[in-house]
Design an enzyme around this catalytic site. Structure first.
Site, mmCIF file in Angstrom:
data_model
loop_
_atom_site.group_PDB
_atom_site.id
_atom_site.type_symbol
_atom_site.label_atom_id
_atom_site.label_comp_id
_atom_site.label_asym_id
_atom_site.label_seq_id
_atom_site.Cartn_x
_atom_site.Cartn_y
_atom_site.Cartn_z
ATOM 1 N N LYS A 243 -29.100 -3.053 32.232
ATOM 2 C CA LYS A 243 -29.205 -4.474 32.524
ATOM 3 C C LYS A 243 -28.171 -5.320 31.796
ATOM 4 O O LYS A 243 -28.004 -6.484 32.093
ATOM 5 C CB LYS A 243 -30.621 -4.972 32.253
ATOM 6 C CG LYS A 243 -31.029 -5.033 30.811
ATOM 7 C CD LYS A 243 -32.410 -5.669 30.725
ATOM 8 C CE LYS A 243 -32.940 -5.530 29.310
ATOM 9 N NZ LYS A 243 -34.335 -5.867 29.204
ATOM 10 N N ARG A 244 -27.471 -4.732 30.834
ATOM 11 C CA ARG A 244 -26.401 -5.496 30.183
ATOM 12 C C ARG A 244 -25.243 -5.709 31.157
ATOM 13 O O ARG A 244 -24.519 -6.671 31.062
ATOM 14 C CB ARG A 244 -25.889 -4.754 28.955
ATOM 15 C CG ARG A 244 -26.954 -4.395 27.963
ATOM 16 C CD ARG A 244 -27.069 -5.442 26.844
ATOM 17 N NE ARG A 244 -28.150 -5.104 25.960
ATOM 18 C CZ ARG A 244 -29.384 -5.630 26.065
ATOM 19 N NH1 ARG A 244 -29.665 -6.508 27.008
ATOM 20 N NH2 ARG A 244 -30.321 -5.287 25.226
#
Ligand code: GLU
Length: 464
Positions: A243-244
């Site tokens: 998700k980064r």
């Protein structure tokens, strides 16, 4: 062949795109062979599991149309199996393992284990438990499996062939914690066994756990299921999606307007190829044509352009009335509008002005003034600050205005930031405007996914 497959998501955080990918392949495999598709919620990690997360897994599987075929009956419907309801089964299996001499209690303290780890890392040794308690006959503590020394453990993966691993490279893994809760390894094999799972189809990241599972099956004299470890979804630079870098929550995909049929088509296409090379297919076609041998291991890449293309294909095919419904649900639902209205109504005289003042609630990508050169020049040096703000914001437990406000206040203090310009930049990033309704309320209404996209977009632009 009595096919029984399962997905076993852990209810920690938002429903993950990887869960949808696994669900699709397991579901299609079950349907293809007239088998059963089972949903098991792996919630034995009490600290990280939540009911909210569990509900959203169920909600999003239903949204995708991948419903499960079995489970405790709740008024004619199936609830999922939940590991927290099955503790006795894990504990009695643990006892069986102790009795047969395949497991032992360990009382090593956290301190000792962390010193051990530091020492191993300093000496560039493989990290792992040093078996200090293995022959000490403790009567309590955590329970570890006793890996037989020197042998080879072998198993076969239907996609990857025979895999062998030297037992000296397998850690004496904890299988039961001191609170009586099992770890993943024990719970997973006990459930797979008692649920008569014929094929364990899961992500490649579990490949290194499989030798431990195979040993546990052997210790218990249980037959092995077949294993299929699917390739992981990857970014175009081949790194694992996280998700980064990209949104991985299914909530994001739904919010931005991807249709479930497009998403399923996309996830199928990502590692499977049809014999005739077709790229557009229904779930029904996928089930009919699924052939494990046609799954490619070459690191499937998550290609957003392809997903957009598929989505437009499915949208074009819809009747106008269906598209109206889609737009109402996506953008103009009463729920969303009733959160926006309190923030806008004081500022308008007529409905005519509504869209002008609230457009940013409906559009994720604004050109101005994020692309403005002076905005870039001022904010580029602050890029690391925005990146860490992004990480903290998207990981907030509750996305309420009060938690966003306290996060921001603490963040400003910690980084010694000038409040006013920081707020102005946030306003521009999230609303595209220099004036907006109160910032934190606005962010709460926008929600985590929209905020994710906007901040990520701004960071990408600043990086350019
Ligand atoms: N709980 C694991 C997960 O979250 C399950 C892995 C497996 O399928 O064995 O993916």
């Amino acid at each position: 062949m009595n096919v029984r497959v399962r997905i076993a998501p852990s209810p920690t955080g938002d429903p993950h795109i990887g869960t949808a990918y696994m669900a699709l392949f397991n579901y299609a495999f079950a349907k293809k062979y007239n088998g059963k598709f089972i949903l098991r919620i792996e919630n034995t990690d009490l600290k990280r599991s939540s009911l909210a997360s569990e509900y959203s897994i169920l909600e999003y599987l239903k949204w995708l149309g991948l419903s499960w075929d079995e489970g405790p009956d709740i008024g004619g419907k199936f609830a999922p199996y939940r590991q927290s309801d099955r503790l006795q089964l894990y504990q009695s299996t643990a006892l069986q393992l102790i009795k047969a001499g395949h497991a032992y209690y360990c009382t090593c303290s956290e301190d000792r284990l962390s010193q051990l780890r530091t020492f191993q890392m300093e000496q560039k040794l493989p990290t792992g438990y040093d078996q200090y308690c293995r022959d000490r006959q403790h009567k309590d503590g955590v329970l570890r499996m006793k890996i037989p020394p020197r042998n080879l453990t072998q198993f076969s993966d239907l996609l990857r062939g025979t895999i062998s691993i030297n037992n000296n490279d397998i850690d004496d893994q904890i299988i039961l914690k001191s609170d009586g809760f099992p770890t993943y390894h024990l719970a997973s094999i006990v459930d797979d066994h008692f649920m008569n799972i014929s094929h364990v189809i899961r992500g490649e990241e579990w490949l290194s756990s499989t030798p431990k599972h195979v040993l546990l099956y052997k210790f218990l004299n249980w037959p092995l299921p077949a294993f299929i470890h699917l390739p992981l979804l990857r970014n175009s630079d081949k790194s694992k999606i996280s998700k980064r870098k990209y949104p991985v929550s299914l909530k994001y995909f739904k919010m931005i307007g991807f249709l479930p049929e497009a998403l399923l088509n996309f996830l199928g296409l990502i590692s499977f190829s049809f014999k005739d090379g077709r790229e557009v297919f229904t779930l029904h076609d996928f089930i009919e044509n699924l052939d494990i041998k046609r799954i490619s291991l070459g690191g499937p890449v998550f290609d957003f352009q392809k997903l957009n293309w598929l989505n437009s294909h499915y949208l074009k095919k819809k009747e106008n009335t269906e598209v109206v419904k889609y737009l109402q649900e996506q953008l103009f639902s009463s729920n969303y509008l009733s959160q926006i209205v309190p923030l806008i109504k004081e500022r308008i005289n007529t409905s005519d002005q509504f869209l002008e003042l609230s457009s940013f609630f409906f559009q994720n990508f604004f050109q101005i003034p994020i692309n403005d050169e002076s905005f870039k020049a001022i904010n580029k040096p602050l890029l690391p600050i925005y990146e860490s703000f992004f990480n903290e914001l998207i990981s907030l437990d509750s996305f309420s205005h009060s938690s966003i406000e306290s996060l921001t206040t603490i963040f400003i203090e910690q980084h010694n930031l000038n409040r006013k310009p920081f707020f102005m930049t946030l306003r521009i990033i999230f609303t595209g405007k220099k004036e907006s309704p109160p910032l934190f309320q606005t962010l709460e209404v926008l929600g985590r996914e929209r905020c994710y996209i906007r901040l990520k977009n701004a960071i990408d632009i600043l990086k350019d």
